[in-house]
Design a protein around this motif. Sequence first.
Motif, mmCIF file in Angstrom:
data_model
loop_
_atom_site.group_PDB
_atom_site.id
_atom_site.type_symbol
_atom_site.label_atom_id
_atom_site.label_comp_id
_atom_site.label_asym_id
_atom_site.label_seq_id
_atom_site.Cartn_x
_atom_site.Cartn_y
_atom_site.Cartn_z
ATOM 1 N N ASP A 150 1.250 -1.229 -0.346
ATOM 2 C CA ASP A 150 0.442 -0.455 -0.027
ATOM 3 C C ASP A 150 0.929 1.288 -0.256
ATOM 4 O O ASP A 150 1.685 1.622 0.887
ATOM 5 C CB ASP A 150 -0.733 0.012 1.317
ATOM 6 C CG ASP A 150 -1.908 -1.280 1.229
ATOM 7 O OD1 ASP A 150 -2.360 -0.974 -0.206
ATOM 8 O OD2 ASP A 150 -1.853 -1.805 2.112
ATOM 9 N N VAL A 151 0.946 2.170 -0.945
ATOM 10 C CA VAL A 151 1.734 3.282 -1.627
ATOM 11 C C VAL A 151 0.064 4.735 -0.811
ATOM 12 O O VAL A 151 -0.161 4.562 -1.856
ATOM 13 C CB VAL A 151 2.224 3.017 -2.848
ATOM 14 C CG1 VAL A 151 3.658 4.918 -3.023
ATOM 15 C CG2 VAL A 151 3.688 1.715 -2.833
ATOM 16 N N MET A 152 1.343 5.208 0.163
ATOM 17 C CA MET A 152 -0.100 6.368 0.383
ATOM 18 C C MET A 152 0.771 7.725 0.189
ATOM 19 O O MET A 152 1.603 7.802 0.839
ATOM 20 C CB MET A 152 -0.792 6.376 1.875
ATOM 21 C CG MET A 152 -1.633 5.016 1.694
ATOM 22 S SD MET A 152 -1.652 4.936 3.354
ATOM 23 C CE MET A 152 -2.581 3.390 3.570
ATOM 24 N N ASP A 153 -0.100 9.193 -0.418
ATOM 25 C CA ASP A 153 1.185 10.112 -0.810
ATOM 26 C C ASP A 153 0.556 11.253 0.371
ATOM 27 O O ASP A 153 1.473 11.996 0.245
ATOM 28 C CB ASP A 153 0.838 10.540 -1.624
ATOM 29 C CG ASP A 153 -0.542 10.587 -2.312
ATOM 30 O OD1 ASP A 153 -1.483 10.421 -1.242
ATOM 31 O OD2 ASP A 153 -0.750 11.870 -3.381
ATOM 32 N N GLY A 154 -0.784 11.105 1.510
ATOM 33 C CA GLY A 154 -0.872 12.203 2.325
ATOM 34 C C GLY A 154 -1.409 12.658 1.616
ATOM 35 O O GLY A 154 -1.791 14.564 2.322
ATOM 36 N N ARG A 155 -1.997 12.881 0.469
ATOM 37 C CA ARG A 155 -2.949 14.028 -0.452
ATOM 38 C C ARG A 155 -3.921 13.508 -0.602
ATOM 39 O O ARG A 155 -5.594 12.957 -0.051
ATOM 40 C CB ARG A 155 -2.245 14.271 -1.911
ATOM 41 C CG ARG A 155 -0.948 15.558 -1.090
ATOM 42 C CD ARG A 155 -0.163 15.779 -2.712
ATOM 43 N NE ARG A 155 -1.215 16.782 -3.503
ATOM 44 C CZ ARG A 155 -1.106 17.631 -3.103
ATOM 45 N NH1 ARG A 155 -0.657 18.902 -2.392
ATOM 46 N NH2 ARG A 155 -2.146 18.462 -4.142
ATOM 47 N N PHE A 156 -4.133 11.988 -1.486
ATOM 48 C CA PHE A 156 -5.154 11.122 -2.145
ATOM 49 C C PHE A 156 -5.401 10.594 -0.521
ATOM 50 O O PHE A 156 -7.122 10.060 -1.045
ATOM 51 C CB PHE A 156 -4.746 10.135 -3.091
ATOM 52 C CG PHE A 156 -5.627 8.821 -3.286
ATOM 53 C CD1 PHE A 156 -6.889 9.803 -3.975
ATOM 54 C CD2 PHE A 156 -6.427 8.132 -3.348
ATOM 55 C CE1 PHE A 156 -7.951 9.147 -4.638
ATOM 56 C CE2 PHE A 156 -6.734 7.073 -3.757
ATOM 57 C CZ PHE A 156 -8.284 8.370 -4.168
ATOM 58 N N ILE A 189 -2.231 7.100 -3.988
ATOM 59 C CA ILE A 189 -1.797 8.696 -4.632
ATOM 60 C C ILE A 189 -2.304 9.254 -5.879
ATOM 61 O O ILE A 189 -3.039 9.068 -6.626
ATOM 62 C CB ILE A 189 -0.219 8.545 -4.743
ATOM 63 C CG1 ILE A 189 0.300 8.160 -6.165
ATOM 64 C CG2 ILE A 189 0.764 7.527 -4.386
ATOM 65 C CD1 ILE A 189 1.581 7.587 -6.983
ATOM 66 N N GLU A 190 -2.059 10.469 -5.986
ATOM 67 C CA GLU A 190 -2.713 11.275 -6.425
ATOM 68 C C GLU A 190 -1.292 10.799 -8.075
ATOM 69 O O GLU A 190 -0.610 10.813 -7.589
ATOM 70 C CB GLU A 190 -2.387 13.310 -6.402
ATOM 71 C CG GLU A 190 -4.205 13.629 -4.795
ATOM 72 C CD GLU A 190 -4.224 14.677 -5.037
ATOM 73 O OE1 GLU A 190 -3.490 15.683 -5.324
ATOM 74 O OE2 GLU A 190 -4.818 14.533 -4.103
#
Length: 218
Positions: free
Chosen positions: A38-44, A72-73
């Motif tokens: 799971d990759v998360m960007d703190g934006r999406f 992610i965006e």
Amino acid sequence: MEKKTPIIAPSLLAANFLEIGREVEMVNRSEAGWLHLDVMDGRFVPNISFGLPVITQVSKISTKVCDVHLMIEEPEKYAEAFAKAGAQHLTVHIEACVHLHRNIQQIKGLGMKAGVALNPHTPVQLLENIIRDVDLVLVMSVNPGFGGQHFIEQTYAKIRQLRKMIDESGSSALIEIDGGVTLENAKAIVEAGTDVLVAGNTVFASKDPLATIRALKG
Ligand code: DX5
Ligand code: ZN
């Protein structure tokens, strides 16, 4: 009716990051088919997880299919880098893609299987014109961003709708359910038409993760 055995995809988000090598080796020894990343960007999503350097290392020691879920965006900016990092599946969120068809072709062109993910409020019908192009559909059964949440019951209806759409369209897309999967609800989720169960806390917080992975298969 023939019994359907799901593919199990343990989600590394719930692993002990101080023991990441050992956790991946546990999954290697297990009956899991995929390793979910799971990759998360703190934006999406309102959280930040891990990214390319971690996946590069993990994919080197993992013997399971490297199933990357991008929360992610602008995922198109990073598709090539994830291919280089060892991703075999790359799933992008429909809500993050203005040009989903182009994004899917890009992922396939890089030699990966292409997935599209839906947030809990996003209707399955939005996939009608893309379903034959994707290799998998990830249905979020919790709001993305965190592990350990409760399964949203409305997801059962979405799985059934999606199963029907896939079967009627002749698409070979797999249905992957992500969030709140437990030993209690796994069977019902599979019976609704699911092919792949992602499981984070159910696997990594269990006393015997190998036995839990086996039990999730039903
Ligand atoms: C949530 C992630 C999930 C998460 C699932 O945004 O996409 O993959 O790790 O965790 P559990 O199985 O604990 O709900
Ligand atoms: Zn996920």
